[in-house]
Design an enzyme around this catalytic site. Structure first.
Site, short mmCIF file in Angstrom:
data_model
loop_
_atom_site.label_atom_id
_atom_site.label_comp_id
_atom_site.label_asym_id
_atom_site.label_seq_id
_atom_site.Cartn_x
_atom_site.Cartn_y
_atom_site.Cartn_z
N HIS A 392 -11.01 -18.60 68.05
CA HIS A 392 -9.71 -18.37 68.70
C HIS A 392 -8.69 -19.30 68.03
O HIS A 392 -8.98 -20.48 67.81
CB HIS A 392 -9.82 -18.70 70.20
CG HIS A 392 -8.65 -18.28 71.02
ND1 HIS A 392 -7.43 -18.89 70.93
CD2 HIS A 392 -8.51 -17.30 71.96
CE1 HIS A 392 -6.59 -18.29 71.78
NE2 HIS A 392 -7.23 -17.33 72.42
N GLU A 405 -3.75 -16.77 74.50
CA GLU A 405 -2.98 -15.88 73.62
C GLU A 405 -1.72 -15.36 74.33
O GLU A 405 -0.74 -14.99 73.70
CB GLU A 405 -3.91 -14.70 73.27
CG GLU A 405 -3.42 -13.78 72.20
CD GLU A 405 -4.59 -12.96 71.66
OE1 GLU A 405 -5.63 -13.51 71.30
OE2 GLU A 405 -4.43 -11.73 71.61
N ARG A 408 1.56 -16.85 73.29
CA ARG A 408 2.23 -16.16 72.18
C ARG A 408 2.75 -14.80 72.65
O ARG A 408 3.85 -14.39 72.30
CB ARG A 408 1.26 -15.99 71.00
CG ARG A 408 1.08 -17.26 70.19
CD ARG A 408 -0.05 -17.14 69.20
NE ARG A 408 -1.35 -17.25 69.86
CZ ARG A 408 -2.44 -16.56 69.54
NH1 ARG A 408 -2.40 -15.70 68.54
NH2 ARG A 408 -3.57 -16.73 70.19
N ARG A 429 -6.99 -12.19 66.01
CA ARG A 429 -7.41 -13.59 66.05
C ARG A 429 -8.01 -14.08 64.73
O ARG A 429 -7.81 -15.23 64.35
CB ARG A 429 -8.45 -13.77 67.15
CG ARG A 429 -7.84 -13.63 68.48
CD ARG A 429 -8.85 -13.69 69.56
NE ARG A 429 -8.13 -13.67 70.82
CZ ARG A 429 -8.69 -13.66 72.00
NH1 ARG A 429 -10.01 -13.65 72.10
NH2 ARG A 429 -7.97 -13.66 73.08
N HIS A 531 -14.88 -19.15 70.29
CA HIS A 531 -14.46 -18.56 71.56
C HIS A 531 -15.38 -17.46 72.06
O HIS A 531 -15.64 -17.35 73.25
CB HIS A 531 -13.05 -18.03 71.39
CG HIS A 531 -12.45 -17.46 72.64
ND1 HIS A 531 -12.40 -18.17 73.82
CD2 HIS A 531 -11.90 -16.26 72.90
CE1 HIS A 531 -11.82 -17.42 74.76
NE2 HIS A 531 -11.53 -16.26 74.23
N HIS A 532 -15.88 -16.61 71.16
CA HIS A 532 -16.62 -15.43 71.63
C HIS A 532 -17.67 -15.08 70.58
O HIS A 532 -17.43 -15.21 69.38
CB HIS A 532 -15.64 -14.26 71.80
CG HIS A 532 -16.24 -13.05 72.44
ND1 HIS A 532 -16.17 -12.82 73.80
CD2 HIS A 532 -16.91 -12.01 71.91
CE1 HIS A 532 -16.78 -11.68 74.07
NE2 HIS A 532 -17.23 -11.17 72.94
N ARG A 571 -13.12 -9.40 68.20
CA ARG A 571 -12.70 -8.85 69.49
C ARG A 571 -11.20 -9.04 69.69
O ARG A 571 -10.65 -10.09 69.36
CB ARG A 571 -13.45 -9.55 70.62
CG ARG A 571 -13.00 -9.09 72.00
CD ARG A 571 -13.84 -9.67 73.10
NE ARG A 571 -13.69 -11.08 73.30
CZ ARG A 571 -12.63 -11.68 73.87
NH1 ARG A 571 -11.59 -10.95 74.28
NH2 ARG A 571 -12.61 -12.98 74.02
O1 MEZ Z 1 -9.67 -12.11 75.86
C1 MEZ Z 1 -9.47 -13.28 75.59
O2 MEZ Z 1 -10.31 -13.97 75.03
C2 MEZ Z 1 -8.15 -13.88 75.88
C3 MEZ Z 1 -7.07 -12.98 76.27
C4 MEZ Z 1 -8.00 -15.19 75.72
C5 MEZ Z 1 -6.70 -15.84 75.77
O3 MEZ Z 1 -6.24 -16.28 74.72
O4 MEZ Z 1 -6.11 -15.90 76.85
#
Ligand code: MEZ
Length: 596
Positions: A392, A405, A408, A429, A531-532, A571
């Site tokens: 992220h 996010e 932004r 991302r 992050h994921h 993602r």
């Molecule tokens: O889906 C996400 O990971 C998300 C929207 C995260 C974020 O930056 O708020």
């Protein structure tokens, strides 16, 4: 940069209640320094805390009830705190008191697993014990070899009480199944609890009411493009075409999804969130907890599944569980739903698949260690895309706090240490992170004005956490950021012109909802972080787990971050919650059908 103003936050409320007999036990690990010893000194008996039977279940039900009886509710404790970081009023919601406060071991503030508050807590033991950042499953019960393992029966066992687990459990319960939802951590919520952004959904009633035209076909196309066309197109179709229903489902449970914002890689405001831009995760988890309680679903924390059981034909027959107090036991079940989440908090596993990301900070909760993938693999599940780990772009400086996010999306720009923009802030991302990594110091700043701050309540949270610099002038802000003031002023002027002209010639940013204007200006220092995890167990459109031959593992379903294929190699922000709700519902409904 001053990261956290409150290096020594005290849990005032509890200290006051326990009174002068309470000794701060830092550096002291003697039994009397634990809460049990302190209570004993105050003439509080074992039964007063544990209940007459003295039996402790894995949810520590009696203990938690009695803590509240004596010390008061979270609300009461929170109202007594004088500190601006208030542990009894956090995004984790009303969790068990015993998550942090231990009777017979050093107490430990759960917040410290992720934050760097240096938060102190009564009877915390040695600094070393309380600062140990790694979460480990605690168990108090040792079974002798001859002791018979306890066995229970359920229709469906769900592994992992994050968003997907709750949705699957509620859906399966409402379809008539007896469900047990197991969570290895002391609290429920998983990574969903930390979700800041929202849920992506196309052609919803909310979008329509706001005059926003959207189409699931376009959502599918943008999800595929964002995933570098490596996603499973059939799963993406389901994700997109059922997303509007998913939002209706959440609303039917009592969720507020009335605000809309735009996420990266998307052409329209599709990310649904609570009013005022509040973080979606804590809100949804509160709604899920209430709905599970209302339905009397059997939810157990401190309960780690160590094995999925199957018969000689490979059909899943239940699970073996390690309870914190109950020890090892078996639950026979006709179906199992694996919703145990991803592995972005697991340094070793991340390092194995992507050595270059091993030491980057992770935004994940400490239980996101990939156990659900391993469990499923052991009963034949195929895994895919395990090396696809999302970075992220914006985590707060040296912290584990994700700067959403949506900041932004609300209009903030990204500038480098030279005070200049360098990327379309709402690109995907992977591209935004790569652009930040290419900057000197591999970090950047989010810069925003007063209206943007007011439109996104989460920014106030970052202010409380000490992550935000502010000034009455651009020059003043530039000084605090350590960037050239003339360059920052020119960048803001040029962006505001692009906003007026609705045209960003340099970076082609499409959505510029607000310009950057005073009276106050703000900046947040950011760095990319893990992050994921896009990879995981392979599923089909029925949320059945597939084996290495592409056939369903009978009786095994999965949903959410434990699965791979939905998001391809990248993602889109806002698609994780959609994934948990859409496929959680499918897994719950199909498992319930299967057990009938
Ligand atoms: O889906 C996400 O990971 C998300 C929207 C995260 C974020 O930056 O708020």
């Amino acid at each position: 940069m001053k990261l956290f103003k409150t290096g020594t936050v005290l849990l005032f409320s509890l200290v006051l209640l326990i009174g002068s007999s309470m000794a701060w036990a830092e550096g002291n690990t003697s039994k009397n320094a634990f809460l049990s010893g302190i209570h004993k000194k105050n003439q509080i008996s074992c039964a007063d805390c544990h209940g007459k039977s003295l039996v402790v279940d894995d949810n520590e039900t009696a203990l938690n009830k009695n803590c509240v009886v004596c010390h008061g509710t979270f609300e009461k404790l929170a109202s007594k705190s004088k500190e601006h970081i208030n542990p009894h009023k956090s995004h984790l919601g009303e969790i068990n008191c015993t998550t942090c406060h231990k009777g017979h071991a050093p107490s430990k503030a759960y917040c410290n697993y992720c934050h760097s508050f240096g938060m102190k807590i009564p009877a915390m033991g040695s600094a070393e014990q309380s600062n140990n950042k790694k979460w480990t499953q605690e168990t108090t019960q040792k079974k002798s070899k001859t002791e018979k393992m306890k066995t229970e029966n359920a229709d469906i066992v769900v592994i992992g009480a994050g968003g997907a687990g709750y949705v699957a459990s509620i859906t399966a319960h409402d379809a008539g199944a007896k469900v047990i939802l197991l969570e290895k951590m002391p609290i429920t919520g998983g990574n969903s609890m930390l979700a800041a952004g929202g849920i992506n959904a196309a052609a919803t009633q909310i979008q329509k009411a706001m005059g926003i035209q959207d189409d699931p076909a376009v959502m599918a196309k943008e999800t595929m493009k964002g995933g570098r066309e490596k996603n499973d197109p059939e799963l993406v179709k389901i994700l997109s075409y059922r997303s509007s229903d998913a939002v209706d489902f959440l609303i039917s449970l009592g969720a507020d999804m009335t605000d809309l914002v735009r996420s990266g890689g998307v052409h329209v405001n599709r990310t649904h969130r609570p009013v005022g831009g509040a973080a979606v995760g804590p809100h949804l988890v509160k709604v899920y907890r209430e709905n599970a309680a209302k339905r009397k679903i059997d939810v157990r924390v401190n309960s780690e599944v160590v094995k999925i059981l199957s018969d000689k034909n490979g059909k899943v027959t239940g699970v073996q569980v390690k309870g914190k107090h109950s020890g090892l036991y078996t639950i026979n079940a006709k179906a199992v739903i694996d919703t145990a989440g991803g592995f972005a908090a697991n340094n070793d596993l991340v390092g194995f698949y992507k050595p270059q990301f091993k030491e980057t900070a992770s935004s994940n909760q400490p239980g996101a260690t990939g156990g659900g993938v391993v469990l499923a693999e052991k009963v034949g599940a195929k895994t895919i895309d395990m090396e696809q780990i999302q970075i992220h772009p914006t985590m707060g400086g040296e912290t584990k706090v994700l700067i959403s996010e949506t900041v932004r999306g609300s209009g903030a720009i990204l500038v480098n240490h030279a005070g200049k923009r360098f990327v379309n802030e709402l690109t995907t991302r992977d591209k935004a992170s790569a652009a930040i990594f290419a900057q000197p110091d591999k970090s950047a700043f989010l810069v925003l004005g007063e209206d943007i701050r007011k439109s996104n309540v989460q920014i106030d949270g970052y202010i409380v956490l000490g992550l935000v610099e502010e000034s009455d002038s651009i020059e003043g802000l530039a000084t605090k950021m350590g960037v050239p003031a003339t360059a920052l002023a020119a960048t803001i002027e040029s962006y505001n012109k692009a906003f007026e002209a609705k045209n960003d010639p340099e970076f082609k940013r499409q959505d510029m909802p607000m310009k950057i204007a005073g009276p106050k200006y703000y900046s947040i220092w950011v760095k990319p972080g893990r992050h994921h995890t896009m990879g995981g167990v392979k599923i089909n459109t029925e949320a059945q787990v597939l084996n290495t031959e592409g056939k369903p593992v009978a009786g095994l379903y999965a949903a959410g971050e434990v699965t791979g294929g939905v998001h391809g190699w990248n993602r889109l922000g806002g698609n994780a919650i959609t994934d948990t709700v859409v496929f959680g519902r499918i897994a719950g409904a199909n498992a319930a059908k299967f057990v009938k």
